[in-house]
Scaffold this motif. Structure first.
Motif, PDB file in Angstrom:
ATOM      1  N   LYS A 106       0.850  -1.183   0.000  1.00 21.06           N
ATOM      2  CA  LYS A 106       0.000   0.000   0.000  1.00 21.06           C
ATOM      3  C   LYS A 106       0.892   1.241   0.000  1.00 21.06           C
ATOM      4  O   LYS A 106       1.883   1.294   0.739  1.00 21.06           O
ATOM      5  CB  LYS A 106      -0.947   0.044   1.195  1.00 21.06           C
TER       6      LYS A 106
ATOM      7  N   LYS B 297       0.837   5.583  -0.038  1.00 23.85           N
ATOM      8  CA  LYS B 297       0.020   6.764   0.232  1.00 23.85           C
ATOM      9  C   LYS B 297       0.117   7.742  -0.932  1.00 23.85           C
ATOM     10  O   LYS B 297       1.223   8.035  -1.401  1.00 23.85           O
ATOM     11  CB  LYS B 297       0.526   7.469   1.497  1.00 23.85           C
TER      12      LYS B 297
ATOM     13  N   ASP C 130      -3.646   4.734  -1.238  1.00 25.08           N
ATOM     14  CA  ASP C 130      -4.481   5.299  -0.178  1.00 25.08           C
ATOM     15  C   ASP C 130      -4.326   6.819  -0.163  1.00 25.08           C
ATOM     16  O   ASP C 130      -3.261   7.333   0.154  1.00 25.08           O
ATOM     17  CB  ASP C 130      -4.074   4.721   1.194  1.00 25.08           C
TER      18      ASP C 130
ATOM     19  N   ASN D 113      -6.295   8.921   1.614  1.00 21.87           N
ATOM     20  CA  ASN D 113      -6.783   9.510   2.881  1.00 21.87           C
ATOM     21  C   ASN D 113      -7.675  10.728   2.619  1.00 21.87           C
ATOM     22  O   ASN D 113      -7.585  11.743   3.321  1.00 21.87           O
ATOM     23  CB  ASN D 113      -5.614   9.894   3.800  1.00 21.87           C
TER      24      ASN D 113
ATOM     25  N   GLU E 261      -7.980   3.694  -2.060  1.00 26.16           N
ATOM     26  CA  GLU E 261      -8.608   3.833  -0.734  1.00 26.16           C
ATOM     27  C   GLU E 261      -8.930   5.300  -0.474  1.00 26.16           C
ATOM     28  O   GLU E 261      -8.075   6.183  -0.663  1.00 26.16           O
ATOM     29  CB  GLU E 261      -7.641   3.297   0.322  1.00 26.16           C
TER      30      GLU E 261
ATOM     31  N   ASP F 117     -12.501   4.133   3.761  1.00 32.45           N
ATOM     32  CA  ASP F 117     -11.777   3.933   5.020  1.00 32.45           C
ATOM     33  C   ASP F 117     -12.280   4.966   6.035  1.00 32.45           C
ATOM     34  O   ASP F 117     -13.116   4.660   6.876  1.00 32.45           O
ATOM     35  CB  ASP F 117     -10.266   4.055   4.776  1.00 32.45           C
TER      36      ASP F 117
ATOM     37  N   LYS G 110     -11.091  -0.912  10.483  1.00 35.31           N
ATOM     38  CA  LYS G 110     -10.030  -0.784  11.485  1.00 35.31           C
ATOM     39  C   LYS G 110     -10.634  -1.221  12.818  1.00 35.31           C
ATOM     40  O   LYS G 110     -11.279  -0.402  13.512  1.00 35.31           O
ATOM     41  CB  LYS G 110      -9.494   0.640  11.540  1.00 35.31           C
TER      42      LYS G 110
ATOM     43  N   SER H  83      -7.691  -3.448   8.700  1.00 34.56           N
ATOM     44  CA  SER H  83      -6.561  -2.511   8.682  1.00 34.56           C
ATOM     45  C   SER H  83      -6.144  -2.124  10.097  1.00 34.56           C
ATOM     46  O   SER H  83      -6.971  -2.029  11.008  1.00 34.56           O
ATOM     47  CB  SER H  83      -6.974  -1.264   7.890  1.00 34.56           C
TER      48      SER H  83
HETATM   49  O1  LIG Z   1      -4.148  -0.338   6.228  1.00 33.20           O
HETATM   50  C1  LIG Z   1      -2.928  -0.499   6.112  1.00 33.20           C
HETATM   51  O2  LIG Z   1      -2.425  -1.049   5.122  1.00 33.20           O
HETATM   52  C2  LIG Z   1      -1.976  -0.008   7.175  1.00 33.20           C
HETATM   53  C3  LIG Z   1      -2.609   0.974   8.124  1.00 33.20           C
HETATM   54  C4  LIG Z   1      -2.819   2.327   7.470  1.00 33.20           C
HETATM   55  O3  LIG Z   1      -2.540   2.521   6.295  1.00 33.20           O
HETATM   56  C5  LIG Z   1      -3.361   3.406   8.267  1.00 33.20           C
HETATM   57  C6  LIG Z   1      -3.573   3.264   9.608  1.00 33.20           C
HETATM   58  C7  LIG Z   1      -4.048   4.348  10.400  1.00 33.20           C
HETATM   59  C8  LIG Z   1      -4.252   5.564   9.836  1.00 33.20           C
HETATM   60  C9  LIG Z   1      -3.869   5.867   8.458  1.00 33.20           C
HETATM   61  O4  LIG Z   1      -2.656   6.587   8.456  1.00 33.20           O
HETATM   62  C10 LIG Z   1      -3.678   4.667   7.553  1.00 33.20           C
HETATM   63  C11 LIG Z   1      -4.901   4.499   6.656  1.00 33.20           C
HETATM   64  O5  LIG Z   1      -5.432   5.499   6.185  1.00 33.20           O
HETATM   65  O6  LIG Z   1      -5.332   3.395   6.355  1.00 33.20           O
END
Ligand SMILES: O=C(O)CCC(=O)C1=CC=C[C@@H](O)[C@@H]1C(=O)O
Ligand SMILES: [Mg+2]
Length: 319
Positions: free
Chosen positions: A138, A140, A169, A171, A197, A222, A246, A270
């Motif tokens: 993954k 970002k 991802d 975010n 994501e 997410d 999560k 996650s």
């Molecule tokens: O989901 C994953 O592959 C690892 C965890 C992860 O990416 C995250 C965990 C917690 C907060 C975020 O920064 C991030 C996410 O957005 O999924």
């Protein structure tokens, strides 16, 4: 049944800051809780909030723990309000660990996704993880300018073995136009991109619904489904894509279990960058509730401490 209850705050510096569209996250602050039953059996739980995802703040979790009596009951645990989802997870997990049956849940067969560092650091890091056996990664996006990130992405895709899967991802950091651009690029890579994501912010559900119907590349929610209430809401609104769960902040494990057993949804479990205590509880839930074997986002071990008695004992003895 009553349980002796005690708790300790815990601050752990990440070995590498987590850089996302939300900003730079350097220290993982959580609360470790301990329950001791009448037979003297000890069980641990972890409260690891991510308030910018929609869970309670660390202070709200500490205030909740602080007002609890030294002896607590299952009723108190199951009465924890939905506005404290990380507390619901921490306390219920600790309670479940005291039940013999729970010990036996096997989560050894999960496959893991490795989190690559944001930016061009990913170009060096992927090979280390590949050698460790990761086949899903993954990365970002939505951190730097899109032109720079697409350039890095193109070299990452060149370098990654064809059998590897890549997740992007954002975010919630992309504009509608940028999200379309990323999706167009992914369309040409015949399924090497497992999903994008949270491309848009939580308030853009209908735009993400439109994008998910317009492109083949899957979209995973997410931040939009961070708590169980949000998860249920997006499900009811007909989200057709993937749901990132999560466990550490979604809320009550028993309520989550009920939801996942009632609905066939495409789920990716996650991490919340918890210690080994919360991780074990979350992975047991992932093993129990995963219906489609997507790699779990718990790959990277250097975000948490190994669960060894010395670390935990010292946490209790040093206070
Ligand atoms: O989901 C994953 O592959 C690892 C965890 C992860 O990416 C995250 C965990 C917690 C907060 C975020 O920064 C991030 C996410 O957005 O999924
Ligand atoms: Mg995410």
């Amino acid at each position: 049944m009553v349980y002796q209850f005690s708790y300790r705050p815990l601050n752990k510096k990440f070995t590498r800051p987590v850089i996302t569209n939300h900003g730079i996250w350097e220290i993982r602050e959580s609360v470790i809780i301990r329950l001791v039953d009448t037979t003297g059996k000890v069980s641990w739980g972890e409260i690891s909030p991510i308030h910018w995802f929609g869970s309670e703040t660390l202070q709200q979790a500490l205030d909740f723990c602080n007002q609890l009596p030294a002896e607590i009951t299952p009723e108190i645990i199951f009465d924890i309000p939905d506005k404290l989802p990380a507390c619901q997870f921490g306390f219920e997990s600790a309670l479940e660990n005291l039940a013999e049956t729970h010990e036996s849940i096997n989560y050894q067969n999960l496959t893991y996704s490795g989190l690559l560092p944001a930016g061009k650091a990913a170009l060096d890091q992927w090979k280390t993880l590949w050698r460790q056996g990761y086949q899903t990664f993954k990365w970002k996006i939505g951190v730097d300018e899109i032109s720079k990130e697409i350039k890095i992405f193109n070299s990452l895709i060149q370098k990654l073995p064809k059998s590897a899967k890549l997740r992007l991802d954002a975010n919630g950091g992309l504009s509608y136009e940028s999200a379309k651009l990323w999706l167009k690029i992914c369309e040409t890579l015949n399924n090497r991109i497992e999903f994008i994501e949270q491309p848009l912010s939580v308030d853009k559900f209908s735009e993400m619904l439109e994008l998910s119907n317009a492109y083949h590349t899957k979209i995973a929610l997410d931040e939009s489904v961070a708590t169980l209430q949000q998860l249920e809401d997006c499900y009811k609104q007909g989200w057709p894509g993937i749901f990132v769960i999560k466990p550490g902040i979604v809320g009550s494990p028993s309520q989550l279990r009920k939801f996942c057993q009632q609905h066939q949804i495409d789920v990716v479990f996650s991490s919340v960058f918890e210690t080994a205590i919360g991780r074990e509880a979350a992975l047991k839930l992932a093993a129990e509730l995963s219906q489609n074997n997507r790699a779990v986002g718990f790959g990277i071990n250097h975000f948490f401490t190994e669960k060894d008695s010395n670390w935990l004992k010292s946490l209790w003895n040093n206070h």
